[in-house]
Write a protein that holds these residues in place. Structure first.
Motif, mmCIF file in Angstrom:
data_model
loop_
_atom_site.group_PDB
_atom_site.id
_atom_site.type_symbol
_atom_site.label_atom_id
_atom_site.label_comp_id
_atom_site.label_asym_id
_atom_site.label_seq_id
_atom_site.Cartn_x
_atom_site.Cartn_y
_atom_site.Cartn_z
ATOM 1 N N GLN A 115 15.352 8.564 3.076
ATOM 2 C CA GLN A 115 14.372 7.938 3.962
ATOM 3 C C GLN A 115 13.353 7.132 3.166
ATOM 4 O O GLN A 115 12.935 6.048 3.598
ATOM 5 C CB GLN A 115 13.664 8.997 4.798
ATOM 6 N N ALA A 116 12.950 7.633 2.012
ATOM 7 C CA ALA A 116 12.010 6.889 1.168
ATOM 8 C C ALA A 116 12.637 5.591 0.689
ATOM 9 O O ALA A 116 11.968 4.547 0.630
ATOM 10 C CB ALA A 116 11.583 7.739 -0.024
ATOM 11 N N GLY A 117 13.914 5.635 0.348
ATOM 12 C CA GLY A 117 14.608 4.408 -0.055
ATOM 13 C C GLY A 117 14.665 3.387 1.073
ATOM 14 O O GLY A 117 14.469 2.190 0.849
ATOM 15 N N TRP A 145 -4.009 10.229 1.458
ATOM 16 C CA TRP A 145 -3.109 9.074 1.568
ATOM 17 C C TRP A 145 -3.203 8.401 2.926
ATOM 18 O O TRP A 145 -2.971 7.198 3.058
ATOM 19 C CB TRP A 145 -1.665 9.482 1.254
ATOM 20 N N GLN A 146 -3.578 9.186 3.961
ATOM 21 C CA GLN A 146 -3.731 8.574 5.289
ATOM 22 C C GLN A 146 -4.843 7.525 5.286
ATOM 23 O O GLN A 146 -4.697 6.451 5.879
ATOM 24 C CB GLN A 146 -4.019 9.643 6.346
ATOM 25 N N LEU A 147 -5.950 7.836 4.612
ATOM 26 C CA LEU A 147 -7.043 6.873 4.517
ATOM 27 C C LEU A 147 -6.599 5.647 3.723
ATOM 28 O O LEU A 147 -6.934 4.504 4.076
ATOM 29 C CB LEU A 147 -8.263 7.509 3.851
ATOM 30 N N SER A 148 -5.825 5.867 2.671
ATOM 31 C CA SER A 148 -5.333 4.772 1.841
ATOM 32 C C SER A 148 -4.500 3.785 2.652
ATOM 33 O O SER A 148 -4.485 2.593 2.362
ATOM 34 C CB SER A 148 -4.502 5.337 0.684
ATOM 35 N N SER A 192 0.815 -1.220 0.000
ATOM 36 C CA SER A 192 0.000 0.000 0.000
ATOM 37 C C SER A 192 0.847 1.268 0.000
ATOM 38 O O SER A 192 0.326 2.366 -0.259
ATOM 39 C CB SER A 192 -0.930 0.018 1.221
ATOM 40 N N VAL A 193 2.151 1.145 0.269
ATOM 41 C CA VAL A 193 3.005 2.335 0.352
ATOM 42 C C VAL A 193 3.399 2.848 -1.030
ATOM 43 O O VAL A 193 3.369 4.053 -1.294
ATOM 44 C CB VAL A 193 4.260 2.033 1.193
ATOM 45 N N GLY A 194 3.785 1.946 -1.919
ATOM 46 C CA GLY A 194 4.306 2.349 -3.222
ATOM 47 C C GLY A 194 3.414 3.303 -3.991
ATOM 48 O O GLY A 194 3.889 4.349 -4.481
ATOM 49 N N PRO A 195 2.105 3.020 -4.130
ATOM 50 C CA PRO A 195 1.247 3.911 -4.922
ATOM 51 C C PRO A 195 1.100 5.312 -4.352
ATOM 52 O O PRO A 195 0.713 6.238 -5.078
ATOM 53 C CB PRO A 195 -0.109 3.176 -4.911
ATOM 54 N N VAL A 196 1.377 5.504 -3.054
ATOM 55 C CA VAL A 196 1.224 6.834 -2.444
ATOM 56 C C VAL A 196 2.536 7.344 -1.857
ATOM 57 O O VAL A 196 2.542 8.227 -1.000
ATOM 58 C CB VAL A 196 0.126 6.816 -1.345
ATOM 59 N N LEU A 197 3.658 6.785 -2.316
ATOM 60 C CA LEU A 197 4.949 7.166 -1.745
ATOM 61 C C LEU A 197 5.228 8.655 -1.931
ATOM 62 O O LEU A 197 5.729 9.332 -1.013
ATOM 63 C CB LEU A 197 6.073 6.329 -2.372
ATOM 64 N N ALA A 198 4.910 9.183 -3.101
ATOM 65 C CA ALA A 198 5.145 10.618 -3.339
ATOM 66 C C ALA A 198 4.322 11.470 -2.377
ATOM 67 O O ALA A 198 4.808 12.486 -1.844
ATOM 68 C CB ALA A 198 4.808 10.967 -4.783
ATOM 69 N N GLU A 199 3.071 11.073 -2.136
ATOM 70 C CA GLU A 199 2.216 11.820 -1.218
ATOM 71 C C GLU A 199 2.719 11.712 0.227
ATOM 72 O O GLU A 199 2.652 12.685 0.992
ATOM 73 C CB GLU A 199 0.780 11.308 -1.307
ATOM 74 N N LEU A 254 -8.888 5.957 -3.120
ATOM 75 C CA LEU A 254 -8.900 6.308 -1.701
ATOM 76 C C LEU A 254 -8.118 7.590 -1.453
ATOM 77 O O LEU A 254 -8.540 8.453 -0.674
ATOM 78 C CB LEU A 254 -8.319 5.169 -0.866
ATOM 79 N N THR A 255 -6.977 7.722 -2.122
ATOM 80 C CA THR A 255 -6.152 8.915 -1.940
ATOM 81 C C THR A 255 -6.850 10.156 -2.487
ATOM 82 O O THR A 255 -6.734 11.257 -1.932
ATOM 83 C CB THR A 255 -4.788 8.724 -2.638
ATOM 84 N N ALA A 256 -7.588 9.979 -3.581
ATOM 85 C CA ALA A 256 -8.269 11.111 -4.207
ATOM 86 C C ALA A 256 -9.530 11.527 -3.459
ATOM 87 O O ALA A 256 -10.091 12.595 -3.733
ATOM 88 C CB ALA A 256 -8.623 10.763 -5.649
#
Length: 414
Positions: A58-60, A176-179, A40-47, A168-170
């Motif tokens: 840190q993202a890496g 992204w918290q809900l996602s 679930s992290v990858g699709p919203v990593l930028a957010e 969910l993010t939109a």
């Protein structure tokens, strides 16, 4: 009856397994929660980076946490289960998953977010290691069925976040918290029923060890089958995480649009559901597995070769080949139960193979990315991946030979 005609250790000791329907429900509840915390992290990593002020380093680190945590905590799961029992340790794991995922969705700093992520991954690691032992204890003659349920639900749990993250993010209700939070709620929903399963499990006296079991430790490395299965699990895990991390980028570098590259990655991942259905039954019933093991490795090699020589020509073909090669994962999981009699040995075997596999899963994507950066192309990384498919084939053929790990173990006093 076991795969080779003998009774399981649980049957020999006269214990009473859970009803099949209850065991299946329990497996579904835990399996569907063992992957969403990671995928679930990858699709919203930028957010996440924007919301928490998280830097690229840190993202890496965040993307490497699943493999590292699964390896480190997975190595300790069997030790915990010797004291608490398999079912209660899985229940504890679900509690950690739900707490970690729910709390990280309201974290306000990158460090706290990653700390809570590690907590959730620690709970998933316990389930990774011990669900095969739970299946061995309660599957009986339907062990292959429970393995299919497990593998299929694992794949579905990994795929679901990829499908729902964007809507969910939109949404206006949480972004992204809900996602991320929704998967903590899912784990919490499974936690309460697993408490009841654990209570019932204790009452029926199904344990990894019982009072009559010898109090010695198993030297798992004395089994040729166990070592080969460890190598097989490790190499296929490395391939899986390399594919999840880099295949879409390989396609994009070859000229595909982002959406098309993402579709190829989704095709690859979705085939894991079919693999979870098919391979446990083959492992349980096929008279010889060497043809299937070699065929899966050949599919992996052919997929990488296609990416090397003509990535944009028939991209769906290479995604299909790699996806079919990914059937090696449910094959490896099924072999853990099929090549052991005693649930205790199943747990030890799982605790030996999976941590090594997830270490390779953490190191593989990093190494392949470093090679790509150093050489400026995907040629050397893909050639190495093709060669490693041969290693996977040899190890898998040895591991799949009709022998029990139990019969190869040397024991020494605890």
């Amino acid at each position: 009856m076991s795969e080779f005609g003998g009774r399981s250790a649980t049957q020999r000791k006269g214990t009473v397994p859970l009803p099949l329907w209850l065991a299946a429900v329990a497996v579904i509840l835990v399996a569907v929660n063992l992957r969403p915390g990671a995928t679930s992290v990858g699709p919203v990593l930028a957010e996440i980076q924007a919301g928490l002020g998280m830097g690229s380093v840190q993202a890496g680190i965040l993307t490497a946490l699943p493999g590292l945590t699964f390896a480190v905590v997975g190595a300790l799961a069997v030790t915990v289960s010797r004291r608490a029992g398999v079912a209660w340790t899985i229940t504890l794991g679900l509690g950690l998953v739900s707490a970690g995922l729910l709390l990280r969705s309201i974290a306000l700093s990158p460090v706290l977010f990653m700390t809570l992520t590690v907590l959730a991954f620690a709970g998933m690691a316990m389930g990774n290691i011990l669900v095969p032992a739970f299946i061995k204890s309660h599957g009986g003659s339907r062990t292959a069925l429970l393995n299919s349920v497990y593998g299929t639900t694992l794949a579905a749990g990994a795929t679901l976040p990829l499908l729902v993250a964007a809507p969910l993010t939109a949404s206006d209700s949480g972004g992204w918290q809900l996602s991320l939070r929704i998967w903590g709620l899912a784990a919490l929903t499974a936690f309460v029923p697993w408490i009841l399963v654990s209570v019932r499990n204790r009452r029926t006296a199904v344990h990894m060890e019982d009072a009559s079991a010898p109090r010695d430790r198993l030297r798992i490395t004395s089994s040729r089958t166990a070592v080969a299965l460890c190598v097989y699990f490790g190499v296929q895990s490395m391939h899986a995480y390399v594919q999840f991390g880099w295949v879409a980028q390989i396609y994009r570098d070859a000229g595909l649009e982002q959406a098309q590259a993402g579709l190829m990655a989704a095709i690859l991942a979705s085939l894991g559901i079919a693999g979870g259905l098919i391979m446990p039954a083959l492992v349980a019933r096929a008279p010889g597995l060497h043809f299937y093991i070699a065929g899966l490795a050949a599919a992996v090699a052919a997929g990488y070769l296609g990416l090397l020589l003509a990535p944009a020509t028939v991209p769906w073909m290479w995604a299909l080949l790699l996806g079919v090669g990914g059937f090696a994962f449910p094959t490896a999981l099924a072999l853990i139960t099929a090549r052991s009699r005693d649930p205790r040995v199943t747990a030890e075997l799982s605790g030996f193979c999976q941590p090594v596999g997830y270490l390779l899963a953490a190191a593989g994507p990093f190494a392949i990315g470093a090679l790509h950066e150093a050489t400026g192309s995907w040629t050397v990384p893909l050639l190495i991946l093709i060669a490693s498919a041969a290693v996977m084939a040899v190890a898998g053929i040895i591991a799949a030979a009709p022998r029990f790990v139990d019969d190869q173990l040397r024991r020494h006093p605890a």
